[in-house]
Design a protein around this motif. Structure first.
Motif, short mmCIF file in Angstrom:
data_model
loop_
_atom_site.label_atom_id
_atom_site.label_comp_id
_atom_site.label_asym_id
_atom_site.label_seq_id
_atom_site.Cartn_x
_atom_site.Cartn_y
_atom_site.Cartn_z
N GLU A 320 -38.78 18.27 -64.58
CA GLU A 320 -39.68 19.00 -63.68
C GLU A 320 -39.51 18.58 -62.23
O GLU A 320 -40.12 19.18 -61.34
CB GLU A 320 -41.13 18.80 -64.12
CG GLU A 320 -41.45 19.37 -65.50
CD GLU A 320 -42.91 19.20 -65.86
OE1 GLU A 320 -43.64 18.59 -65.04
OE2 GLU A 320 -43.32 19.66 -66.93
N LEU A 321 -38.70 17.56 -61.98
CA LEU A 321 -38.47 17.09 -60.62
C LEU A 321 -37.26 17.79 -60.03
O LEU A 321 -36.17 17.74 -60.59
CB LEU A 321 -38.25 15.57 -60.61
CG LEU A 321 -39.38 14.72 -61.18
CD1 LEU A 321 -38.99 13.25 -61.17
CD2 LEU A 321 -40.66 14.94 -60.39
N LEU A 331 -30.81 28.27 -59.96
CA LEU A 331 -31.91 29.23 -60.10
C LEU A 331 -32.69 28.92 -61.37
O LEU A 331 -32.13 28.90 -62.47
CB LEU A 331 -31.37 30.66 -60.15
CG LEU A 331 -30.77 31.21 -58.86
CD1 LEU A 331 -30.42 32.68 -59.04
CD2 LEU A 331 -31.73 31.04 -57.68
N ALA A 332 -33.96 28.71 -61.21
CA ALA A 332 -34.82 28.43 -62.35
C ALA A 332 -35.03 29.71 -63.16
O ALA A 332 -35.01 30.82 -62.62
CB ALA A 332 -36.16 27.88 -61.88
N ALA A 333 -35.23 29.53 -64.47
CA ALA A 333 -35.53 30.69 -65.32
C ALA A 333 -36.90 31.24 -64.97
O ALA A 333 -37.79 30.52 -64.51
CB ALA A 333 -35.49 30.27 -66.79
#
Length: 443
Positions: A320-321, A331-333
């Motif tokens: 989460e960091l 790119l985050a889902a």
């Protein structure tokens, strides 16, 4: 919703059609991004800080990394549109077998020509803005001459002196001066030749010398230097800099020749070094690629130790960091909530912004998401392109068959996970038949 707010939410038919048709075809729409943008707020904020640094005369480079079908291209388009609103000039191109960063057979010059063809400003967002940028420089010189009482030609040459000391800058300045002479004399041929040179359309030095009196042209060896010059020139013309967006960098990873890959990665290394060290003025790069392109130890960027050392993720980040200050952005889902919001927006777009014309109720959106999750699992969060296409196909059937029951149709939606074609190599490369890897090539 009040009549006023509903009217404000209406979407112009041409924007609605452009968005729907593009997304159903699996490509990014050229307009209307704001109607379907969801999530990725942290990534956008990080890139906005880059744009501010470029506009302040600095430099930046970002590798935008995401799974095949995850929305990289859409993200690049979104950042480009923000750049235009901030007064920057943008240029974009997809790498391809005939367009790459380094070559000996004209492929690098072809990439430059594509970038110049797609050069855009806020008033020319669709591209073809090379003439507009030069005209703005001329208009600025004319205004300065009126305000100061100095000759226009003196002002033009004073500004162009800033370019003369840069690699290739003397001939670049001579071409801009030739454009000015054509502007003053009404010589349309001279104007045309100057623009052709700036676009990289002269094939031989002999033709350029006859037309403009210069001894160089844009060729495979000087593309990057020309981009640096053009970025500097945009600031002289009154813009705040240049943002170059290159997508499909996976085509470098797919090159069959290890020598060709190495040469292209060397050019990338030079670009990374200049950008991180602030050696470029008002120039930024956005580079889109997949995780394989970046991290494959045999053929990806990480096979080149000098690039690996610069692009590896912060060792303290993970889970989460996140660290969004480095040159690589993963790119985050999309979250389930963001994907639901995306489907809401697509439903709104399909209805032209009219809530009364919605073809699917909220219950239908939830049923569609449940169906997608059961079919391909969490992949539909990471690679939403096929989900979007399937949803818009469903909308099209409901639209053309008013009596159809969405409950029956949702269960028949065919959905497959995205298949990444990155492992399929390109045809044999003319720059060298050696298929050696880069693992032992370091700086």
């Amino acid at each position: 919703m009040s009549d006023l707010s509903q009217a404000e939410s209406r979407i112009r038919p041409r924007d609605r059609d452009a968005i729907v048709q593009s997304l159903r075809a699996g490509v990014v729409p050229r307009r209307g991004h704001q109607h379907v943008q969801v999530g990725r707020a942290d990534e956008v904020e990080a890139l906005m800080r880059d744009l501010e640094r470029i506009a302040d005369g600095g430099s930046a480079i970002r590798f935008v990394i995401g799974e095949y079908g995850s929305g990289k291209t859409f993200f690049l388009f979104l950042v480009r549109s923000i750049a235009l609103e901030k007064g920057l000039v943008t240029a974009h191109a997809d790498l391809a077998p005939d367009r790459r960063l380094h070559a000996t057979g004209g492929q690098a010059r072809a990439l430059y020509a594509e970038l110049m063809a797609n050069l855009a400003t806020r008033t020319r967002p669709q591209g073809g803005a090379v003439s507009s940028v030069v005209e703005r420089f001329v208009s600025s010189a004319l205004k300065e001459a009126r305000d100061s009482g100095r000759p226009v030609e003196e002002i033009v040459h004073t500004h162009l002196e800033e370019l003369s000391g840069l690699p290739g800058g003397y001939d670049f300045a001579e071409v801009i001066a030739a454009y000015w002479r054509g502007h003053e004399s009404g010589d349309e041929q001279l104007l045309s030749d100057a623009v052709r040179w700036l676009r990289g359309e002269f094939a031989t030095k002999t033709d350029a010398r006859k037309a403009l009196g210069v001894r160089t042209i844009v060729d495979d060896d000087n593309v990057y230097d020309r981009l640096k010059l053009f970025a500097h020139f945009t600031r002289l013309a009154g813009y705040t800099g240049l943002v170059v967006a290159l997508d499909e960098l996976v085509n470098l990873y797919k090159l069959g020749s290890g020598i060709a890959r190495r040469n292209n990665y060397e050019q990338l290394l030079r670009t990374v070094n200049d950008s991180l060290q602030g050696a470029s003025v008002g120039l930024g790069f956005l580079l889109g690629g997949t995780p394989e392109f970046l991290m494959d130890p045999r053929k990806g960027l990480f096979s080149y130790e000098a690039l690996r050392s610069r692009l590896e993720e912060n060792r303290f980040a993970g889970g989460e960091l996140r660290d969004l200050t480095g040159p690589v952005i993963h790119l985050a889902a999309l979250s389930p909530e963001e994907l639901y919001l995306l489907l809401e927006k697509l439903r709104h777009v399909y209805a032209g912004g009219d809530e009364n014309a919605y073809l699917l109720p909220d219950e239908g959106l939830r049923s569609f998401m449940t169906h997608c999750s059961e079919r391909i699992g969490e992949a539909y969060f990471r690679t939403p392109r096929n989900t979007i296409k399937a949803f818009l196909d469903l909308m099209a059937v409901l639209d053309q068959n008013p009596g159809a029951d969405w409950r029956e149709l949702v269960g028949h939606v065919e959905l497959k996970g995205e298949q990444n074609p990155d492992l399929a190599p390109l045809e044999e490369d003319p720059d060298g038949a050696d298929d050696g890897e880069l693992a032992d090539f370091t700086l």
